[in-house]
Scaffold this active site. Structure first.
Site, PDB file in Angstrom:
ATOM      1  N   GLN A  33       0.843  -1.190   0.000  1.00 27.18           N
ATOM      2  CA  GLN A  33       0.000   0.000   0.000  1.00 27.18           C
ATOM      3  C   GLN A  33       0.882   1.244   0.000  1.00 27.18           C
ATOM      4  O   GLN A  33       1.258   1.757   1.049  1.00 27.18           O
ATOM      5  CB  GLN A  33      -0.939  -0.002   1.215  1.00 27.18           C
ATOM      6  N   PHE A  34       1.209   1.711  -1.207  1.00 33.10           N
ATOM      7  CA  PHE A  34       2.091   2.866  -1.337  1.00 33.10           C
ATOM      8  C   PHE A  34       1.520   4.117  -0.681  1.00 33.10           C
ATOM      9  O   PHE A  34       2.259   5.021  -0.303  1.00 33.10           O
ATOM     10  CB  PHE A  34       2.425   3.131  -2.813  1.00 33.10           C
ATOM     11  N   THR A  35       0.207   4.167  -0.489  1.00 35.67           N
ATOM     12  CA  THR A  35      -0.416   5.355   0.098  1.00 35.67           C
ATOM     13  C   THR A  35      -0.018   5.568   1.557  1.00 35.67           C
ATOM     14  O   THR A  35      -0.259   6.649   2.103  1.00 35.67           O
ATOM     15  CB  THR A  35      -1.951   5.300  -0.027  1.00 35.67           C
TER      16      THR A  35
END
Length: 150
Positions: free
Chosen positions: A78-80
């Protein structure tokens, strides 16, 4: 590396309306990777995840790890988790690693968690649009950053 760890009764990842993977009782780990992450971050984070005592013992105290309860682990990229909201209202993801850096680090972390727990780790699909479902147990949610190590 940043990890949002959730103690779950169950969790699953669905892609294109098909269940991609699922676990029973254990940990759902949402993982954000940045370009500066190293093998040292992987080793530290995997060890912390495997030994994190957030499951209840017979006295209802959080004294047991995922290993102690023979629980499952699921890691979803989850790059966010590396979003910056410092300027304006649209998050910037400049600190999130590009796939060519992130994917090998993600795969190394999976292997390290498997080594630490002696159990296969379930995953999402890196870069895919996923529906992540969970029943949070408690709820218990822990934020860990390998750079801060708090």
């Amino acid at each position: 590396m940043r990890a949002l760890i959730q103690r779950v009764k169950e969790a699953s990842v669905t892609i294109d309306r098909r269940i991609y993977s699922e676990i029973g009782q254990g940990l759902l780990i949402l993982l954000g990777i940045e370009a500066e992450d190293t093998q040292e971050d992987i080793n530290w984070l995997a060890g912390k995840i495997a030994r994190l005592r957030i499951f209840s013992d017979e006295n209802d105290a959080m004294n047991l790890s995922v290993q102690d309860i023979d629980g499952d682990c699921m890691v979803v990229s989850q790059f966010t988790l590396h979003a910056s909201t410092k300027k304006g209202n649209r998050p910037s993801f400049i600190h999130a690693a590009k796939p060519e850096i992130a994917i090998p680090l993600y795969e190394k972390l999976l292997l390290q968690i498997e080594n630490e727990t002696n159990k296969k780790v379930k995953t999402g699909c890196f870069g895919a649009m996923m529906d992540v479902a969970l029943i949070n147990d408690g709820p218990v949610t822990i934020w860990i950053d390998s750079k801060k190590r708090e």
